[in-house]
Motif scaffolding. Structure first.
Motif, PDB file in Angstrom:
ATOM      1  N   MET A   1     -13.557  34.926 -79.370  1.00 22.49           N
ATOM      2  CA  MET A   1     -14.492  35.726 -80.158  1.00 22.49           C
ATOM      3  C   MET A   1     -15.881  35.088 -80.186  1.00 22.49           C
ATOM      4  SD  MET A   1     -13.028  38.463 -81.034  1.00 22.49           S
ATOM      5  CE  MET A   1     -14.285  39.064 -82.140  1.00 22.49           C
TER       6      MET A   1
ATOM      7  N   SER B   1     -17.617  35.117 -76.765  1.00 26.46           N
ATOM      8  CA  SER B   1     -18.110  36.452 -76.421  1.00 26.46           C
ATOM      9  C   SER B   1     -19.425  36.749 -77.145  1.00 26.46           C
ATOM     10  CB  SER B   1     -17.063  37.524 -76.734  1.00 26.46           C
ATOM     11  OG  SER B   1     -16.889  37.702 -78.119  1.00 26.46           O
ATOM     12  N   ARG B   2     -19.578  36.257 -78.363  1.00 25.17           N
ATOM     13  CA  ARG B   2     -20.840  36.435 -79.085  1.00 25.17           C
ATOM     14  C   ARG B   2     -21.976  35.679 -78.395  1.00 25.17           C
ATOM     15  NH1 ARG B   2     -17.564  35.408 -84.426  1.00 25.17           N
ATOM     16  NH2 ARG B   2     -17.034  37.555 -84.962  1.00 25.17           N
TER      17      ARG B   2
ATOM     18  N   GLU C   1     -20.191  38.743 -73.175  1.00 28.18           N
ATOM     19  CA  GLU C   1     -19.013  39.281 -72.488  1.00 28.18           C
ATOM     20  C   GLU C   1     -17.980  39.730 -73.511  1.00 28.18           C
ATOM     21  OE1 GLU C   1     -17.706  36.537 -69.118  1.00 28.18           O
ATOM     22  OE2 GLU C   1     -18.896  35.255 -70.457  1.00 28.18           O
ATOM     23  N   GLU C   2     -17.216  40.753 -73.164  1.00 30.41           N
ATOM     24  CA  GLU C   2     -16.090  41.127 -74.020  1.00 30.41           C
ATOM     25  C   GLU C   2     -14.878  40.351 -73.527  1.00 30.41           C
ATOM     26  OE1 GLU C   2     -13.449  44.960 -75.238  1.00 30.41           O
ATOM     27  OE2 GLU C   2     -15.595  45.248 -74.954  1.00 30.41           O
TER      28      GLU C   2
ATOM     29  N   ASN D   1      -9.874  41.929 -77.042  1.00 31.85           N
ATOM     30  CA  ASN D   1      -9.823  43.173 -77.819  1.00 31.85           C
ATOM     31  C   ASN D   1      -8.789  43.096 -78.923  1.00 31.85           C
ATOM     32  OD1 ASN D   1     -11.767  44.671 -76.440  1.00 31.85           O
ATOM     33  ND2 ASN D   1     -10.323  45.239 -74.847  1.00 31.85           N
TER      34      ASN D   1
END
Length: 167
Positions: free
Chosen positions: A57, A60-61, A65-66, A69
């Motif tokens: 998480m 990704s911030r 990038e993701e 999920n």
């Protein structure tokens, strides 16, 4: 002797500590790793899974990038071997990422909204980067306690010893 920035030091430290914790956890059976032990995330495996989730998480911030999920309430991996492989890959990724950070980027203010706590704040990025590593340390400490309940010691955890042990 370690030479580098604080994020580089923390990435190296976390890789070292994760290696020790996973080596200790491998001494247990799957049943023992998954047993509900009263920790915040219940089991050793679920706590280790949550640490990886947090890394995904936060990274990704930072990168845009993701990377995940899955909500924090769900496990990323049911098999410990898959979780372990993902941890090794994430630690390598965090080291490479930390190696590319600049002082300018770390000091740049960023405004973000916490989904968990529902507030918005503006802080320098280095505070969030430090939180990523502090989050790992906090939950690894919980895992260390759970392992100790099985009679397994994770070994030395003192940051200043990282340089001595890896020279």
């Amino acid at each position: 002797m370690f030479q580098g920035s604080m994020p580089q030091l923390m990435a190296a430290y976390n890789q070292w500590q994760n290696q020790q914790v996973y080596a200790a956890a491998l001494q247990l059976s799957d049943e023992q790793r998954q047993a509900q032990r009263g920790a915040f995330f219940g089991s050793i495996q679920r706590t280790l899974d949550h640490i990886l989730w947090g890394d995904l998480m936060w990274l990704s911030r930072f990168t845009g990038e993701e990377l995940v999920n899955t909500p924090s309430s769900e496990a990323l991996f049911s098999e410990f071997s898959d979780l372990h492989a993902a941890r090794v890959a994430m630690d390598a990724r965090l080291i490479a990422w930390a190696d590319g950070l600049s002082a300018e980027w770390l000091n740049e203010p960023v405004t973000w909204t916490s989904k968990m706590y529902g507030f918005t704040q503006t802080i320098p990025r280095w505070v969030q980067v430090q939180h990523l590593f502090n989050h790992q340390t906090h939950h690894r400490g919980q895992v260390g306690t759970l392992l100790k309940q099985y009679g397994i010691d994770v070994g030395v955890t003192d940051l200043p010893l990282l340089s001595m042990l890896n020279d």
